[in-house]
Design a protein around this motif. Structure first.
Motif, PDB file in Angstrom:
ATOM      1  N   ALA A 306       0.835  -1.201   0.000  1.00  0.00           N
ATOM      2  CA  ALA A 306       0.000   0.000   0.000  1.00  0.00           C
ATOM      3  C   ALA A 306       0.874   1.257   0.000  1.00  0.00           C
ATOM      4  N   LEU A 307       0.276   2.358  -0.426  1.00  0.00           N
ATOM      5  CA  LEU A 307       1.036   3.597  -0.613  1.00  0.00           C
ATOM      6  C   LEU A 307       1.052   4.461   0.643  1.00  0.00           C
ATOM      7  N   PHE A 308       1.735   3.978   1.660  1.00  0.00           N
ATOM      8  CA  PHE A 308       2.033   4.787   2.826  1.00  0.00           C
ATOM      9  C   PHE A 308       3.333   4.266   3.428  1.00  0.00           C
ATOM     10  N   GLY A 309       4.004   5.145   4.147  1.00  0.00           N
ATOM     11  CA  GLY A 309       5.300   4.782   4.715  1.00  0.00           C
ATOM     12  C   GLY A 309       6.350   5.806   4.352  1.00  0.00           C
ATOM     13  N   HIS A 310       7.604   5.371   4.341  1.00  0.00           N
ATOM     14  CA  HIS A 310       8.730   6.262   4.048  1.00  0.00           C
ATOM     15  C   HIS A 310       8.928   6.370   2.536  1.00  0.00           C
ATOM     16  N   ILE A 311       7.979   7.032   1.890  1.00  0.00           N
ATOM     17  CA  ILE A 311       7.998   7.184   0.434  1.00  0.00           C
ATOM     18  C   ILE A 311       7.585   8.612   0.093  1.00  0.00           C
ATOM     19  N   ASP A 312       7.905   9.038  -1.124  1.00  0.00           N
ATOM     20  CA  ASP A 312       7.546  10.394  -1.549  1.00  0.00           C
ATOM     21  C   ASP A 312       6.051  10.535  -1.782  1.00  0.00           C
ATOM     22  N   HIS A 313       5.453   9.567  -2.478  1.00  0.00           N
ATOM     23  CA  HIS A 313       4.021   9.604  -2.785  1.00  0.00           C
ATOM     24  C   HIS A 313       3.276   8.921  -1.642  1.00  0.00           C
ATOM     25  N   MET A 314       2.931   9.703  -0.634  1.00  0.00           N
ATOM     26  CA  MET A 314       2.486   9.173   0.650  1.00  0.00           C
ATOM     27  C   MET A 314       1.005   9.422   0.896  1.00  0.00           C
ATOM     28  N   GLY A 315       0.270   8.338   1.145  1.00  0.00           N
ATOM     29  CA  GLY A 315      -1.116   8.474   1.547  1.00  0.00           C
ATOM     30  C   GLY A 315      -1.224   8.785   3.030  1.00  0.00           C
TER      31      GLY A 315
END
Length: 341
Positions: A306-315
């Motif tokens: 899923a798109l959350f966490g230590h990433i640039d594109h963060m939900g």
């Protein structure tokens, strides 16, 4: 009224601990929703954990938040340095308490995570926070604050950006929509075209389930086990993420969640991004194998990537709000608004 008297009134002058405080929860599961955040509102910037750098670094971050359309107000100790911490435990907790007491502040956002929030949990004025609810958003080490405050007060908190993140179009759009309106949003894995940059959608076990969203950074969460600052997990949807951990450490921490009884009480699980989580042993397991080993036997709907966490594109995900997880679609849909408008 002088400053010393004011600090004593809101519980941060002598920093008397409030860890024995138990919030009155409606029907044992009451939720307090903060007021929605509109452009032009004031975000209080604090440093409850690690340091960033010199004043120039802080100035750039403040300017970035203002460019998003918000006013800013910094905590009195936000730029202090105490070893690798941004001030002493008492100073960092004082800023958090003061932001919730300040009627001119509409939301609270840390400059960054790092380490240190666990150290201030017994210095937080939970009764003050319950009486003056407002948005608190952050991730990584801020997980400590998100879970403790939700557990002690019933206030919905938000696993999302800290001030220093990149603030991509995706991050901004999801942040504004979730915190600025009562819309029932969906975080969907397949909705982002840059998905190749991140761990792919991995359906661990298909199915749908409903429950309260609870979770955050895996390392921080496991460090809180055994304390009085964790919520009730029964029937919840557990969401997890991490960064820079060898896969065998992920194995160890998931084992700890199992042995503590948390995994046996949840209704579903979603693992976001495990950024830079490497395999140091050529004979070791992959992250997918470790997740399968721990989660499949639970026979609950689950997926990773899923798109959350230590990433640039963060939900952004609300902590304590009812949601529905659809593992086959790789989606998390809110069943109620996270803020009051």
């Amino acid at each position: 009224m002088n400053r010393e008297t004011f600090l004593q009134l809101i519980g941060i002058g002598g920093m008397a601990p409030f860890f024995n405080y138990k919030a009155a929860m409606v029907d044992g599961k009451g939720v307090i929703k903060p007021k929605a955040l509109s452009r032009g509102d004031t975000i209080g910037l604090i440093s409850p954990a690690g340091i960033i750098g010199d004043d120039t670094d802080y100035d750039k971050i403040v300017e970035r938040i203002q460019q998003l359309g918000y006013k800013t107000k910094e905590g009195a100790n936000a730029r202090r340095k105490y070893g690798y911490l941004a001030g002493t435990d008492e100073q960092r907790a004082a800023d958090l308490n003061a932001m919730f007491a300040d009627p001119s502040v509409d939301a609270v956002m840390p400059f960054r995570g790092g380490w240190g929030c666990n150290r201030i949990l017994d210095l937080i004025n939970y009764e003050l926070i319950q009486k003056h609810p407002k948005i608190l958003v952050g991730f990584s080490d801020i997980t400590s604050l998100l879970l403790a405050i939700q557990a002690k007060t019933g206030l919905t908190t938000f696993h999302g950006p800290v001030a220093k993140v990149v603030w991509t179009t995706f991050t901004k759009r999801h942040f504004h929509k979730l915190l600025g309106s009562s819309a029932l949003t969906t975080l969907r894995r397949r909705s982002l075209h840059v998905s190749k940059e991140y761990d792919r959608l991995n359906i661990i076990r298909p199915g749908q389930a409903r429950g309260r969203l609870l979770g955050g950074n895996l390392s921080v969460l496991t460090a809180m086990i055994g304390s009085d600052y964790l919520p009730e997990w029964e029937g919840s949807i557990l969401f997890l993420e991490d960064v820079g951990e060898d896969v065998y450490r992920i194995d160890r921490m998931l084992t700890q969640l199992k042995l503590s009884g948390i995994l046996d009480r949840i209704s579903a699980l979603v693992f976001g991004q495990c950024t830079a989580c490497d395999i140091s042993d050529e004979h070791g397991f992959t992250l997918r194998e470790i997740l399968d080993q721990h989660i499949k036997p639970l026979q609950i709907p689950a997926f990773s990537g899923a798109l959350f966490g230590h990433i640039d594109h963060m939900g952004t995900l609300p902590v304590g709000i009812s949601a529905e997880l659809n593992a086959g679609e790789g989606s998390i849909t809110l069943l109620e608004s996270a803020v009051r408008t």
